[in-house]
Write a protein that holds these residues in place. Structure first.
Motif, PDB file in Angstrom:
ATOM      1  N   ALA A 188       0.828  -1.205   0.000  1.00  0.00           N
ATOM      2  CA  ALA A 188       0.000   0.000   0.000  1.00  0.00           C
ATOM      3  C   ALA A 188       0.866   1.260   0.000  1.00  0.00           C
ATOM      4  O   ALA A 188       0.572   2.235  -0.688  1.00  0.00           O
ATOM      5  CB  ALA A 188      -0.936   0.000   1.209  1.00  0.00           C
ATOM      6  N   PHE A 189       1.955   1.247   0.749  1.00  0.00           N
ATOM      7  CA  PHE A 189       2.834   2.421   0.833  1.00  0.00           C
ATOM      8  C   PHE A 189       3.749   2.555  -0.384  1.00  0.00           C
ATOM      9  O   PHE A 189       3.959   3.658  -0.888  1.00  0.00           O
ATOM     10  CB  PHE A 189       3.716   2.335   2.095  1.00  0.00           C
ATOM     11  N   LEU A 190       4.328   1.437  -0.836  1.00  0.00           N
ATOM     12  CA  LEU A 190       5.389   1.519  -1.847  1.00  0.00           C
ATOM     13  C   LEU A 190       4.927   1.148  -3.251  1.00  0.00           C
ATOM     14  O   LEU A 190       5.657   1.379  -4.217  1.00  0.00           O
ATOM     15  CB  LEU A 190       6.567   0.607  -1.448  1.00  0.00           C
ATOM     16  N   GLY A 191       3.742   0.553  -3.382  1.00  0.00           N
ATOM     17  CA  GLY A 191       3.280   0.098  -4.696  1.00  0.00           C
ATOM     18  C   GLY A 191       3.763  -1.324  -4.963  1.00  0.00           C
ATOM     19  O   GLY A 191       4.631  -1.847  -4.274  1.00  0.00           O
ATOM     20  N   TRP A 192       3.173  -1.941  -6.004  1.00  0.00           N
ATOM     21  CA  TRP A 192       3.427  -3.374  -6.228  1.00  0.00           C
ATOM     22  C   TRP A 192       4.852  -3.669  -6.660  1.00  0.00           C
ATOM     23  O   TRP A 192       5.400  -4.715  -6.322  1.00  0.00           O
ATOM     24  CB  TRP A 192       2.406  -3.952  -7.211  1.00  0.00           C
ATOM     25  N   LYS A 193       5.502  -2.761  -7.404  1.00  0.00           N
ATOM     26  CA  LYS A 193       6.865  -3.054  -7.879  1.00  0.00           C
ATOM     27  C   LYS A 193       7.827  -3.160  -6.698  1.00  0.00           C
ATOM     28  O   LYS A 193       8.589  -4.121  -6.576  1.00  0.00           O
ATOM     29  CB  LYS A 193       7.350  -1.960  -8.833  1.00  0.00           C
ATOM     30  N   LEU A 194       7.794  -2.144  -5.831  1.00  0.00           N
ATOM     31  CA  LEU A 194       8.707  -2.153  -4.685  1.00  0.00           C
ATOM     32  C   LEU A 194       8.291  -3.197  -3.653  1.00  0.00           C
ATOM     33  O   LEU A 194       9.130  -3.695  -2.906  1.00  0.00           O
ATOM     34  CB  LEU A 194       8.775  -0.762  -4.046  1.00  0.00           C
ATOM     35  N   MET A 195       6.995  -3.554  -3.662  1.00  0.00           N
ATOM     36  CA  MET A 195       6.546  -4.628  -2.767  1.00  0.00           C
ATOM     37  C   MET A 195       7.192  -5.948  -3.199  1.00  0.00           C
ATOM     38  O   MET A 195       7.705  -6.709  -2.367  1.00  0.00           O
ATOM     39  CB  MET A 195       5.014  -4.713  -2.796  1.00  0.00           C
ATOM     40  N   LEU A 196       7.184  -6.207  -4.519  1.00  0.00           N
ATOM     41  CA  LEU A 196       7.818  -7.439  -5.023  1.00  0.00           C
ATOM     42  C   LEU A 196       9.320  -7.410  -4.746  1.00  0.00           C
ATOM     43  O   LEU A 196       9.908  -8.422  -4.352  1.00  0.00           O
ATOM     44  CB  LEU A 196       7.559  -7.608  -6.524  1.00  0.00           C
ATOM     45  N   LEU A 197       9.929  -6.240  -4.947  1.00  0.00           N
ATOM     46  CA  LEU A 197      11.358  -6.113  -4.649  1.00  0.00           C
ATOM     47  C   LEU A 197      11.628  -6.397  -3.165  1.00  0.00           C
ATOM     48  O   LEU A 197      12.615  -7.079  -2.827  1.00  0.00           O
ATOM     49  CB  LEU A 197      11.838  -4.700  -5.018  1.00  0.00           C
ATOM     50  N   THR A 198      10.746  -5.891  -2.298  1.00  0.00           N
ATOM     51  CA  THR A 198      10.869  -6.158  -0.860  1.00  0.00           C
ATOM     52  C   THR A 198      10.860  -7.650  -0.576  1.00  0.00           C
ATOM     53  O   THR A 198      11.675  -8.157   0.206  1.00  0.00           O
ATOM     54  CB  THR A 198       9.703  -5.491  -0.095  1.00  0.00           C
ATOM     55  N   LEU A 199       9.938  -8.352  -1.243  1.00  0.00           N
ATOM     56  CA  LEU A 199       9.810  -9.798  -1.036  1.00  0.00           C
ATOM     57  C   LEU A 199      11.100 -10.507  -1.468  1.00  0.00           C
ATOM     58  O   LEU A 199      11.604 -11.391  -0.765  1.00  0.00           O
ATOM     59  CB  LEU A 199       8.614 -10.312  -1.844  1.00  0.00           C
ATOM     60  N   VAL A 200      11.665 -10.093  -2.614  1.00  0.00           N
ATOM     61  CA  VAL A 200      12.904 -10.693  -3.114  1.00  0.00           C
ATOM     62  C   VAL A 200      14.058 -10.385  -2.158  1.00  0.00           C
ATOM     63  O   VAL A 200      14.799 -11.284  -1.744  1.00  0.00           O
ATOM     64  CB  VAL A 200      13.235 -10.168  -4.536  1.00  0.00           C
ATOM     65  N   LEU A 201      14.189  -9.102  -1.782  1.00  0.00           N
ATOM     66  CA  LEU A 201      15.292  -8.691  -0.897  1.00  0.00           C
ATOM     67  C   LEU A 201      15.219  -9.384   0.449  1.00  0.00           C
ATOM     68  O   LEU A 201      16.230  -9.896   0.946  1.00  0.00           O
ATOM     69  CB  LEU A 201      15.247  -7.171  -0.680  1.00  0.00           C
ATOM     70  N   LEU A 245      16.734   0.672  -8.493  1.00  0.00           N
ATOM     71  CA  LEU A 245      16.963  -0.748  -8.780  1.00  0.00           C
ATOM     72  C   LEU A 245      15.975  -1.252  -9.838  1.00  0.00           C
ATOM     73  O   LEU A 245      16.365  -1.960 -10.767  1.00  0.00           O
ATOM     74  CB  LEU A 245      16.824  -1.585  -7.507  1.00  0.00           C
ATOM     75  N   VAL A 246      14.704  -0.852  -9.691  1.00  0.00           N
ATOM     76  CA  VAL A 246      13.681  -1.327 -10.626  1.00  0.00           C
ATOM     77  C   VAL A 246      13.945  -0.792 -12.023  1.00  0.00           C
ATOM     78  O   VAL A 246      13.873  -1.528 -13.010  1.00  0.00           O
ATOM     79  CB  VAL A 246      12.265  -0.930 -10.133  1.00  0.00           C
ATOM     80  N   SER A 247      14.305   0.503 -12.145  1.00  0.00           N
ATOM     81  CA  SER A 247      14.513   1.054 -13.490  1.00  0.00           C
ATOM     82  C   SER A 247      15.804   0.505 -14.110  1.00  0.00           C
ATOM     83  O   SER A 247      15.878   0.310 -15.323  1.00  0.00           O
ATOM     84  CB  SER A 247      14.512   2.583 -13.476  1.00  0.00           C
ATOM     85  N   TRP A 248      16.799   0.191 -13.284  1.00  0.00           N
ATOM     86  CA  TRP A 248      18.017  -0.439 -13.775  1.00  0.00           C
ATOM     87  C   TRP A 248      17.701  -1.826 -14.333  1.00  0.00           C
ATOM     88  O   TRP A 248      18.117  -2.198 -15.416  1.00  0.00           O
ATOM     89  CB  TRP A 248      19.040  -0.533 -12.635  1.00  0.00           C
ATOM     90  N   TYR A 249      16.883  -2.564 -13.596  1.00  0.00           N
ATOM     91  CA  TYR A 249      16.491  -3.912 -14.001  1.00  0.00           C
ATOM     92  C   TYR A 249      15.654  -3.851 -15.282  1.00  0.00           C
ATOM     93  O   TYR A 249      15.888  -4.604 -16.227  1.00  0.00           O
ATOM     94  CB  TYR A 249      15.685  -4.558 -12.868  1.00  0.00           C
ATOM     95  N   ALA A 250      14.713  -2.900 -15.316  1.00  0.00           N
ATOM     96  CA  ALA A 250      13.834  -2.770 -16.493  1.00  0.00           C
ATOM     97  C   ALA A 250      14.616  -2.363 -17.737  1.00  0.00           C
ATOM     98  O   ALA A 250      14.230  -2.671 -18.853  1.00  0.00           O
ATOM     99  CB  ALA A 250      12.720  -1.764 -16.205  1.00  0.00           C
ATOM    100  N   SER A 251      15.773  -1.672 -17.547  1.00  0.00           N
ATOM    101  CA  SER A 251      16.552  -1.199 -18.701  1.00  0.00           C
ATOM    102  C   SER A 251      17.086  -2.353 -19.538  1.00  0.00           C
ATOM    103  O   SER A 251      17.447  -2.180 -20.692  1.00  0.00           O
ATOM    104  CB  SER A 251      17.712  -0.312 -18.211  1.00  0.00           C
ATOM    105  N   PHE A 252      17.124  -3.560 -18.989  1.00  0.00           N
ATOM    106  CA  PHE A 252      17.574  -4.711 -19.763  1.00  0.00           C
ATOM    107  C   PHE A 252      16.488  -5.223 -20.701  1.00  0.00           C
ATOM    108  O   PHE A 252      16.762  -6.004 -21.602  1.00  0.00           O
ATOM    109  CB  PHE A 252      17.996  -5.859 -18.828  1.00  0.00           C
ATOM    110  N   TYR A 253      15.251  -4.777 -20.483  1.00  0.00           N
ATOM    111  CA  TYR A 253      14.132  -5.333 -21.242  1.00  0.00           C
ATOM    112  C   TYR A 253      13.527  -4.333 -22.218  1.00  0.00           C
ATOM    113  O   TYR A 253      12.801  -4.709 -23.132  1.00  0.00           O
ATOM    114  CB  TYR A 253      13.045  -5.850 -20.295  1.00  0.00           C
ATOM    115  N   TYR A 254      13.807  -3.039 -22.026  1.00  0.00           N
ATOM    116  CA  TYR A 254      13.171  -2.057 -22.903  1.00  0.00           C
ATOM    117  C   TYR A 254      14.219  -1.328 -23.737  1.00  0.00           C
ATOM    118  O   TYR A 254      15.339  -1.167 -23.325  1.00  0.00           O
ATOM    119  CB  TYR A 254      12.378  -1.048 -22.072  1.00  0.00           C
TER     120      TYR A 254
END
Ligand code: ZN
Length: 254
Positions: A188-201, A245-254
């Protein structure tokens, strides 16, 4: 100028950290966090304002109660210092009004970190208002209400599902619903992208610490690790540098 600003933030963090100590101590006991004044847990003597200055009082009293001389837990100054450092970092990373939301979020994570570590519970009095507050704030602040809503549902749902699978496979409770509500709050606070990153970290940090503890023969991994403690660390990292971190990771795909 930036140094003065950061110093002010650290000082504010020390004071707030002192209040978080009260929350950490009283929430599991279901006591009020605003009343009465702090007391020595050993002799019940009231702690005067002069002896309640973050970190400084601990050093001045050499870690002992002024009335009875009982040792004061080192945990108090450590939490004050940690809150100070996190506040300093947040002031450098974020501008108002997002800064205020991230500070409130960080405080909740610090309290949940310690309470889960000590009591293996994640109080509803933090997670449930946290879910509501994170979602309401997202109408005015990043990540926006859509990302927040997806994060809330996906965060709660994914952990609940993992718990169910674990229960079916192993025949025992792997995770409590406290973790589910905590991850929903993070979403709810960070949004789904950072929530998934939280789960991974947090899974990664949890495994590293778990393997380390087994290597040091510090006991059974399953009981050594309250997951909420690692969720809190993962969420603080994700909140601080997750967008990069998310935009760095996404840069490999776009
Ligand atoms: Zn005492």
């Amino acid at each position: 100028m930036i140094i003065a600003y950061a110093l002010f933030a650290v000082m504010l963090g020390l004071v707030i950290g002192s209040f978080l100590n009260v929350c950490i101590h009283r929430l599991p006991l279901r006591e009020s966090i605003v009343w009465p004044a702090s007391r020595c847990p050993h002799c019940r003597a009231e702690i005067g304002a002069g002896d309640n200055i973050p970190v400084f009082s601990y050093l001045m009293l050499r870690g002992r109660c002024r009335a009875c001389g009982a040792p004061i837990s080192l945990q108090y100054p450590i939490i004050e210092l940690a809150t100070g450092v996190i506040f300093g970092g947040a002031f450098l990373l974020f501008a108002p009004p997002l800064l205020y939301a991230r500070l409130v979020f960080a405080c909740a994570m610090i309290v949940l970190f310690v309470i889960d570590l000590e009591h293996r519970i994640l109080p509803d009095r933090i997670t449930l208002p946290g879910i509501a507050l994170g979602f309401v704030l997202s109408f005015f602040l990043p990540p926006g209400w859509r990302d927040s809503a997806i994060g809330l549902v996906l965060g709660g749902g994914s952990l609940w599902l993992m718990g169910e699978i674990y229960f079916r496979v192993r025949g025992e409770e792997g995770m409590g619903f406290g973790d589910v509500k905590m991850l929903a709050m993070i979403g709810a606070f960070l949004g789904w992208k950072l929530m998934l990153l939280t789960l991974v970290l947090s899974s990664f940090i949890g495994s590293v610490v778990g393997v380390g503890m087994i290597a040091l023969k510090r006991g059974d991994m399953k009981y050594a690790l309250p997951f909420g403690t690692f969720l809190a660390v993962g969420a603080l990292i994700a909140a601080a540098i997750g967008d990069r971190l998310v935009s760095w990771y996404a840069s490999f795909y776009y």
